[in-house]
Write a protein that holds these residues in place. Structure first.
Motif, PDB file in Angstrom:
ATOM      1  N   ARG A 148       0.836  -1.204   0.000  1.00 29.26           N
ATOM      2  CA  ARG A 148       0.000   0.000   0.000  1.00 29.26           C
ATOM      3  C   ARG A 148       0.867   1.249   0.000  1.00 29.26           C
ATOM      4  N   ILE A 149       1.985   1.186   0.712  1.00 29.97           N
ATOM      5  CA  ILE A 149       2.930   2.302   0.675  1.00 29.97           C
ATOM      6  C   ILE A 149       3.453   2.488  -0.742  1.00 29.97           C
ATOM      7  N   TYR A 150       3.727   1.392  -1.417  1.00 32.07           N
ATOM      8  CA  TYR A 150       4.181   1.472  -2.812  1.00 32.07           C
ATOM      9  C   TYR A 150       3.091   2.089  -3.692  1.00 32.07           C
ATOM     10  N   ASP A 152       0.822   4.207  -2.783  1.00 29.69           N
ATOM     11  CA  ASP A 152       0.787   5.639  -2.495  1.00 29.69           C
ATOM     12  C   ASP A 152       1.906   6.370  -3.227  1.00 29.69           C
ATOM     13  N   LEU A 155       0.776   6.892  -6.856  1.00 33.56           N
ATOM     14  CA  LEU A 155      -0.202   7.968  -6.973  1.00 33.56           C
ATOM     15  C   LEU A 155       0.466   9.328  -6.797  1.00 33.56           C
ATOM     16  N   GLY A 156       1.388   9.409  -5.835  1.00 31.71           N
ATOM     17  CA  GLY A 156       2.087  10.661  -5.610  1.00 31.71           C
ATOM     18  C   GLY A 156       2.960  11.063  -6.783  1.00 31.71           C
ATOM     19  N   SER A 160      -1.780   7.195 -12.956  1.00 28.09           N
ATOM     20  CA  SER A 160      -3.194   6.838 -12.792  1.00 28.09           C
ATOM     21  C   SER A 160      -3.625   5.711 -13.723  1.00 28.09           C
ATOM     22  N   HIS A 182      -6.268  -0.785  -3.579  1.00 28.53           N
ATOM     23  CA  HIS A 182      -5.811   0.504  -3.062  1.00 28.53           C
ATOM     24  C   HIS A 182      -5.811   1.574  -4.151  1.00 28.53           C
ATOM     25  N   LEU A 183      -5.393   1.194  -5.344  1.00 30.64           N
ATOM     26  CA  LEU A 183      -5.280   2.176  -6.426  1.00 30.64           C
ATOM     27  C   LEU A 183      -6.635   2.563  -7.005  1.00 30.64           C
ATOM     28  N   ARG A 186      -8.769   5.020  -5.237  1.00 28.52           N
ATOM     29  CA  ARG A 186      -8.285   6.398  -5.314  1.00 28.52           C
ATOM     30  C   ARG A 186      -8.283   6.925  -6.742  1.00 28.52           C
ATOM     31  N   HIS A 383      10.535   7.511  -1.579  1.00 25.75           N
ATOM     32  CA  HIS A 383       9.333   7.618  -0.754  1.00 25.75           C
ATOM     33  C   HIS A 383       9.555   6.793   0.511  1.00 25.75           C
ATOM     34  N   GLY A 385       7.513   5.237   4.237  1.00 28.20           N
ATOM     35  CA  GLY A 385       6.218   5.017   4.839  1.00 28.20           C
ATOM     36  C   GLY A 385       6.337   4.424   6.208  1.00 28.20           C
TER      37      GLY A 385
END
Length: 385
Positions: A148-150, A152, A155-156, A160, A182-183, A186, A383, A385
């Motif tokens: 999930r951190i990956y 995020d 997305l950051g 998309s 998760h993706l 969002r 990144h 997390g």
């Protein structure tokens, strides 16, 4: 037959060894031959062995030497189950190790049945056991947490439209589900590609990789994530995408961590740089981590991976449990919720994390990093997390 390796060095303190001269044994499950990821296994074993040597240099466990009894799982669940049975008969106080999630799941189930404590070093599959157990604990972050951190991170970074090249397996299917849920929640679009099904008439790795490229163009994906084995089909897919002018702007990612190891760079060279992956290290190692990192580098002849640190921390935790609670298996298992040990990557404590049936360190540090195209041996932190 499982490969047999025993590591034991006598404690340095005089007059404190057991009267019968016996050692305290830890069984280690490690992939050392193919089809297992032998490079990861070598790093894991280096960490385990370094910690055992240091425990014995400091006097062992109550004066008795700590002995590491190693079995090669070769990424084979049946071989791992047989090794657990054998190690239990040999009288080990606990089990340690394993890198491959599907193998670790089999080992955990067998350890639970036998009443044998198992501290899993590296496997991340959330469902390490089907039911909650008091016998198993884990150092590695659960897949749902890290991946999930990956997601995020993706997305950051503005992605998309994401494609997943995923082979059939429990581990890859779990990762696919985590990323997709998760993706898409969002607003991202996720398409799943099966490399083995891409080329209907020619099942070579290159043909499958070419078909993946065509699918990426058709779906207008901006990122391709590799949920596949290394070296193949991962190497062929990366090369094909890197050299396809239609895909010049597509980011390649590998959340499972394939680029962590030197074998990735040896196989791909510059094509393997700039591929973000998950790494379980802090941004900066503390004094213990820095010292251990130097010692691991000397043993391995190369920079240690996070897997080597996981191996070292595994023995550090088990040694503390054995010192405080003795070598009784039930007592070791009962110690999980009371552990508070300084590891190479932070203070290690275990708790019951939601949806996870084992005692879990929640959480080890998590980074998304890649290899710097200008200096492939250097990792860039993208990144945390």
């Amino acid at each position: 037959m499982s490969a047999m390796v025993t590591r034991v060095h006598p404690p340095q303190r005089d007059g404190t060894a057991r009267a019968d001269g016996t050692s305290v044994k830890i069984g280690a499950l490690v992939p050392l031959t193919r089809p297992g990821w032998a490079e990861a296994g070598r790093h894991l074993l280096a960490g385990l062995e370094l910690a055992v040597d240091e425990v014995n240099d400091a006097g062992g466990i109550g004066g008795s030497p700590l002995e590491l009894v190693v079995r090669d799982t070769a990424a084979d669940p049946r071989r791992a189950a047989a090794a657990v049975d054998e190690l239990a008969r040999l009288g080990v106080a606990a089990l340690a190790g394993e890198y491959h999630s599907v193998v670790a799941r089999t080992a955990a189930a067998r350890a639970d049945t036998l009443g044998l404590p198992f501290l899993c070093s590296s496997a991340v599959l959330d469902a390490l056991t089907e039911q909650p157990t008091r016998w198993v604990a884990r150092l590695a972050a659960a897949q749902s947490h890290g991946w999930r951190i990956y997601a995020d991170f993706l997305l950051g970074a503005g992605h998309s439209r994401i494609a997943l090249a995923a082979q059939p397996s429990v581990y890859w299917s779990s990762g696919t589900r985590i990323l997709r849920d998760h993706l898409t929640a969002r607003g991202a679009t996720v398409v799943e590609l099966d490399p083995s099904a891409q080329a209907e008439s020619d099942m070579s790795a290159q043909a499958a990789a070419t078909a993946v490229c065509d699918a990426l163009v058709g779906h207008r994906a901006t990122a391709l994530l590799l949920l596949v084995g290394h070296p193949e089909p991962a190497v062929s897919i990366v090369r094909s995408v890197r050299h396809d002018q239609r895909l010049a702007g597509v980011m390649i990612g590998a959340p499972a961590g394939q680029p962590e190891f030197a074998g990735w760079t040896e196989a791909l060279g510059a094509d393997g740089t700039g591929v973000p992956f998950l790494r379980y290290l802090p941004e900066r190692l503390g004094p213990l981590g820095a010292r251990v990192g130097t010692a691991l580098r000397e043993r391995l002849g190369q920079a240690p991976s996070f897997v080597a640190f996981e191996g070292y921390d595994t023995v550090t935790v088990l040694a503390e449990a054995l010192r405080v609670h003795g070598a009784d298996r039930a007592a070791v298992a009962a110690s999980w919720p009371h552990v508070a040990v300084e590891g190479t990557r932070g203070k290690i404590r275990f708790s019951r994390a939601p949806g996870i049936g084992v005692w879990q360190w929640a959480w080890p540090p998590v980074q998304v990093v890649d290899r710097d195209p200008a200096e492939p041996a250097r990792f860039r932190i993208l990144h945390t997390g």
